[in-house]
Enzyme design. Sequence first.
Site, short mmCIF file in Angstrom:
data_model
loop_
_atom_site.label_atom_id
_atom_site.label_comp_id
_atom_site.label_asym_id
_atom_site.label_seq_id
_atom_site.Cartn_x
_atom_site.Cartn_y
_atom_site.Cartn_z
N PRO A 73 115.61 73.58 37.83
CA PRO A 73 115.00 73.14 39.09
C PRO A 73 115.81 72.12 39.89
O PRO A 73 115.54 71.92 41.06
CB PRO A 73 113.68 72.51 38.62
N GLY A 82 123.21 56.86 38.52
CA GLY A 82 122.66 57.80 39.49
C GLY A 82 121.61 58.71 38.88
O GLY A 82 121.13 58.50 37.74
N MET A 118 121.69 61.87 37.74
CA MET A 118 122.03 62.59 36.52
C MET A 118 121.98 61.67 35.30
O MET A 118 121.41 62.02 34.26
CB MET A 118 123.41 63.22 36.64
N ILE A 119 122.57 60.48 35.43
CA ILE A 119 122.55 59.53 34.31
C ILE A 119 121.12 59.15 33.97
O ILE A 119 120.75 59.04 32.79
CB ILE A 119 123.38 58.28 34.66
N GLN A 127 118.98 69.23 45.14
CA GLN A 127 120.33 68.98 45.64
C GLN A 127 120.56 69.69 46.98
O GLN A 127 121.23 69.15 47.87
CB GLN A 127 121.35 69.43 44.59
N CYS A 139 128.02 69.21 40.38
CA CYS A 139 129.00 69.30 39.31
C CYS A 139 129.42 70.73 39.03
O CYS A 139 130.50 70.98 38.48
CB CYS A 139 128.46 68.66 38.04
N ASN A 140 128.59 71.69 39.43
CA ASN A 140 128.90 73.10 39.15
C ASN A 140 129.35 73.91 40.36
O ASN A 140 129.78 75.04 40.20
CB ASN A 140 127.68 73.79 38.54
N ARG A 141 129.26 73.35 41.57
CA ARG A 141 129.61 74.14 42.74
C ARG A 141 129.92 73.26 43.95
O ARG A 141 129.40 72.15 44.08
CB ARG A 141 128.49 75.12 43.10
#
Length: 420
Positions: A110, A186, A188-189, A115, A50-52
């Site tokens: 972490p 998933g 994250m959820i 990922q 989500c960030n890169r």
Amino acid sequence: MQLTAVGLNHQTAPLSIREKLAFTADGLPNAVSALVDGQNVQEAVILSTCNRTEVYGVGDAENIIKWLADYHKLNIEEIRPYLYTLDSNDAVRHAFRVACGLDSMVLGEPQILGQIKDAVRVAQEQHTIDTWLNALFQKTFSVAKEVRTGTAVGENSVSMAAASVKMAEQIFPSIADLNVLFIGAGEMIELVATYFAAKNPRLIGVANRTLPRAQELCEKLGVNAEPHLLSELPDILYEYDVIVSSTASQLPIVGKGMVERALKQRQNMPVFMLDLAVPRDIEAEVSQLNDAYLYSVDDIANIVQSGQQARKKAALEAETMVEQKVSEFAEWQRSRQSVPLIRALRDEGERARRYVLENAMKQLAKGAPPEEVLERLSVQLTNKLLHSPTRTLNKAGAKSSELVEAVAQIYALEQPKQNK
């Protein structure tokens, strides 16, 4: 060989650009395979969170940039201002820092290491990773482990999951009085849902593309939770006070109209909406609606910075460790560069050995005394092995002191002192 990293992240690009270059988990295998099959690079690993979005490759950075634009059907000049390109040691350093959480929105978090490991696993399954990237990422994992165990850079970090609860608590006084809906099921959820479940909300709903996965997550949470299909969203959205979404959909799942109807059914009671997906699951226009408090992954930044100062001190120590490891990897790279030369040198020595051995065998077959054959063999082998370096030194004469020193070092010779 040229190690290269091309990418963009939360520091260089807004969410509206990052979501255009994101890769879904389902599409990642085909993407990394297409990158290498198209001969854009020799090896490749694609990291998309989500960030890169980052591509680590062995090859030319411009080829990667062009491929990124073509793959996502974008104008290359539209994305170029947001991209960073790193080569050699800079690419190595970046990989190490990312894995250690030193380049994350949450310093020391972490999750990024897992990922990266997933991205490498996909590349291995698609056979797009070989000697250079395999060595880079094995070293990356080792460095991340040392930094996390040897420094306090990850201590007291506020995860995005924990920050999600804090944001909701800024609008509602008690999570225990709320109905909370999670869209997606998933990793994250699941992380975010676990934090919310610890607050014992009145009701939890999990809406997912497949019902079994939603049911599985509901059972894990161990609270009053009920599964739903995504197709049920228009009918159930109004029931929930908090909505958290993170799916791999390429198009928004929750539109402005859907939220507008839900708000009317709620009689304009406020709803907190957190979109953690990249690309976004909830249309940005929803933020224009009264009583709809919509936040994106970038909006969490201020909350996750809490405790940042304490971790920054530890980060200095981690950065020092990273620099040391970059030097070690650079030394390994230099040693690998000489491997082809070493192999060629040994091959040449083997050819010389076989040549004089064949001559010796012929002489023995003709009845020549073994002592004479061995003497001749040793002389021939010595002459063959020393012919090229001797001729090169004779040609260079005293003009090339570097060559003379190199030969002296290779053969462990003591150079004669010059007469004054």
